[in-house]
Structures are given as structure tokens and as C-alpha cells.
Motif scaffolding. Structure first.
Motif, PDB file in Angstrom:
ATOM      1  N   TYR A  29      -3.379 -10.100 -17.840  1.00  0.00           N
ATOM      2  CA  TYR A  29      -2.444  -9.061 -17.396  1.00  0.00           C
ATOM      3  C   TYR A  29      -2.641  -8.633 -16.122  1.00  0.00           C
ATOM      4  O   TYR A  29      -2.006  -8.568 -14.985  1.00  0.00           O
ATOM      5  CB  TYR A  29      -2.160  -7.942 -18.448  1.00  0.00           C
ATOM      6  N   ILE A  30      -3.978  -8.030 -15.815  1.00  0.00           N
ATOM      7  CA  ILE A  30      -4.567  -7.771 -14.533  1.00  0.00           C
ATOM      8  C   ILE A  30      -4.415  -8.669 -13.517  1.00  0.00           C
ATOM      9  O   ILE A  30      -4.186  -8.491 -12.321  1.00  0.00           O
ATOM     10  CB  ILE A  30      -5.999  -7.236 -14.746  1.00  0.00           C
ATOM     11  N   ALA A  31      -4.920 -10.130 -13.808  1.00  0.00           N
ATOM     12  CA  ALA A  31      -4.650 -11.170 -12.808  1.00  0.00           C
ATOM     13  C   ALA A  31      -3.304 -11.233 -12.648  1.00  0.00           C
ATOM     14  O   ALA A  31      -2.942 -11.505 -11.284  1.00  0.00           O
ATOM     15  CB  ALA A  31      -5.464 -12.327 -13.512  1.00  0.00           C
ATOM     16  N   ALA A  32      -2.360 -11.320 -13.408  1.00  0.00           N
ATOM     17  CA  ALA A  32      -0.954 -11.360 -13.061  1.00  0.00           C
ATOM     18  C   ALA A  32      -0.514 -10.396 -12.049  1.00  0.00           C
ATOM     19  O   ALA A  32       0.259 -10.456 -11.216  1.00  0.00           O
ATOM     20  CB  ALA A  32      -0.056 -11.545 -14.410  1.00  0.00           C
ATOM     21  N   VAL A  33      -0.878  -9.038 -12.279  1.00  0.00           N
ATOM     22  CA  VAL A  33      -0.381  -7.977 -11.559  1.00  0.00           C
ATOM     23  C   VAL A  33      -0.990  -8.241  -9.905  1.00  0.00           C
ATOM     24  O   VAL A  33      -0.512  -8.239  -9.159  1.00  0.00           O
ATOM     25  CB  VAL A  33      -0.809  -6.713 -11.866  1.00  0.00           C
ATOM     26  N   GLN A  34      -2.146  -8.587 -10.063  1.00  0.00           N
ATOM     27  CA  GLN A  34      -2.953  -8.918  -8.895  1.00  0.00           C
ATOM     28  C   GLN A  34      -2.483 -10.081  -8.113  1.00  0.00           C
ATOM     29  O   GLN A  34      -2.232  -9.828  -6.914  1.00  0.00           O
ATOM     30  CB  GLN A  34      -4.393  -9.297  -9.039  1.00  0.00           C
ATOM     31  N   SER A  35      -2.000 -11.040  -8.818  1.00  0.00           N
ATOM     32  CA  SER A  35      -1.288 -12.067  -7.935  1.00  0.00           C
ATOM     33  C   SER A  35      -0.276 -11.859  -7.307  1.00  0.00           C
ATOM     34  O   SER A  35       0.527 -12.514  -6.744  1.00  0.00           O
ATOM     35  CB  SER A  35      -1.243 -13.372  -8.938  1.00  0.00           C
ATOM     36  N   SER A  36       0.531 -10.923  -7.770  1.00  0.00           N
ATOM     37  CA  SER A  36       1.712 -10.520  -7.266  1.00  0.00           C
ATOM     38  C   SER A  36       1.707  -9.694  -5.979  1.00  0.00           C
ATOM     39  O   SER A  36       2.582  -9.213  -5.346  1.00  0.00           O
ATOM     40  CB  SER A  36       2.477  -9.592  -8.372  1.00  0.00           C
ATOM     41  N   GLY A  37       0.394  -9.573  -5.426  1.00  0.00           N
ATOM     42  CA  GLY A  37       0.074  -8.806  -4.250  1.00  0.00           C
ATOM     43  C   GLY A  37      -0.215  -7.591  -4.428  1.00  0.00           C
ATOM     44  O   GLY A  37      -0.199  -6.633  -3.259  1.00  0.00           O
TER      45      GLY A  37
END
Length: 116
Positions: A50-58
Motif C-alpha cells: 500500500y505504501i509503495a503504491a501511494v509512493q509510486s503515484s508521485g
């Protein structure tokens, strides 16, 4: 958007330093401090995803382990990027709207902390 990569550890912002300079954080995921691994992120794969997905969104994300709430760490952002965080989370259609809340509850229950 679907993302299954890992957290970019080098891109994590230092929330503890920002607090020392008077900044406040907007948290989007809570988890027991006891579950933070040697890399400084939650050990749970769902939390990492979840954190990685948010982070990958910029969205510049940090892990706040020295929060004023004993035993609780957070994934958080600075106040200036809250709108970016909200847009990113809306775009993460692989996660239900209540994913973060449900995940936090599960992590605290598993750690025996009795909730968030």
C-alpha cells in the motif's frame, strides 16, 4: 493504477526531522511500532504494498516511528501534499476505500495492542 513494486527506501522523507522543525504530518496508515523492520518500514507485505503504491503515484511518503502515540508508527505525508495523496489513493483501484483502516485494525489486533 495497479502497482506491486516495493517501497523506494531512498525516496522516503525524514518525518522526524521535519517534526523537529515544527512541521505536522497527515497520516494515512497506522501500524504497531513493533512491526517496523530493520529497513524502517512495516514488515507486513500488505502495508508495504500500500505504501509503495501511494509512493509510486508521485506522493512523497515518510514513515513516522517517533510519533507521540506510544507503540504506533505511521505512513504519512506533509500537509502541502495532502491533495496529491487524496488523488493518488482515489486512483489506487486495487485497494478498497476502507483498505487502510481495515489494515491498521488487523495489524494492531495481530500485534495484541488492542486496536488503533
Amino acid at each position: 493504477m495497479k502497482y506491486s513494486g516495493s517501497i523506494d527506501l531512498d525516496a522516503l522523507i525524514d518525518l522526524d526531522s521535519l517534526v523537529a522543525n515544527g512541521a505536522c504530518h497527515w497520516t494515512f496508515l497506522a501500524f504497531p511500532t513493533s512491526t517496523v523492520n530493520e529497513q524502517g518500514v512495516p514488515s507486513d507485505p500488505d502495508a508495504q504494498r500500500y505504501i509503495a503504491a501511494v509512493q509510486s503515484s508521485g506522493v512523497p511518503v515518510g514513515i513516522w516511528c517517533n510519533s507521540p502515540v506510544d507503540g504506533t508508527a505511521y505512513a504519512a505525508v506533509t500537509h502541502d501534499v495532502i491533495p496529491l495523496l487524496h488523488r493518488a489513493i482515489k486512483g489506487l483501484n486495487q485497494f478498497q476505500a476502507s483498505f487502510a483502516a481495515n489494515l491498521s485494525e488487523r495489524l494492531f489486533a495481530e500485534a495484541g495492542s488492542g486496536g488503533t
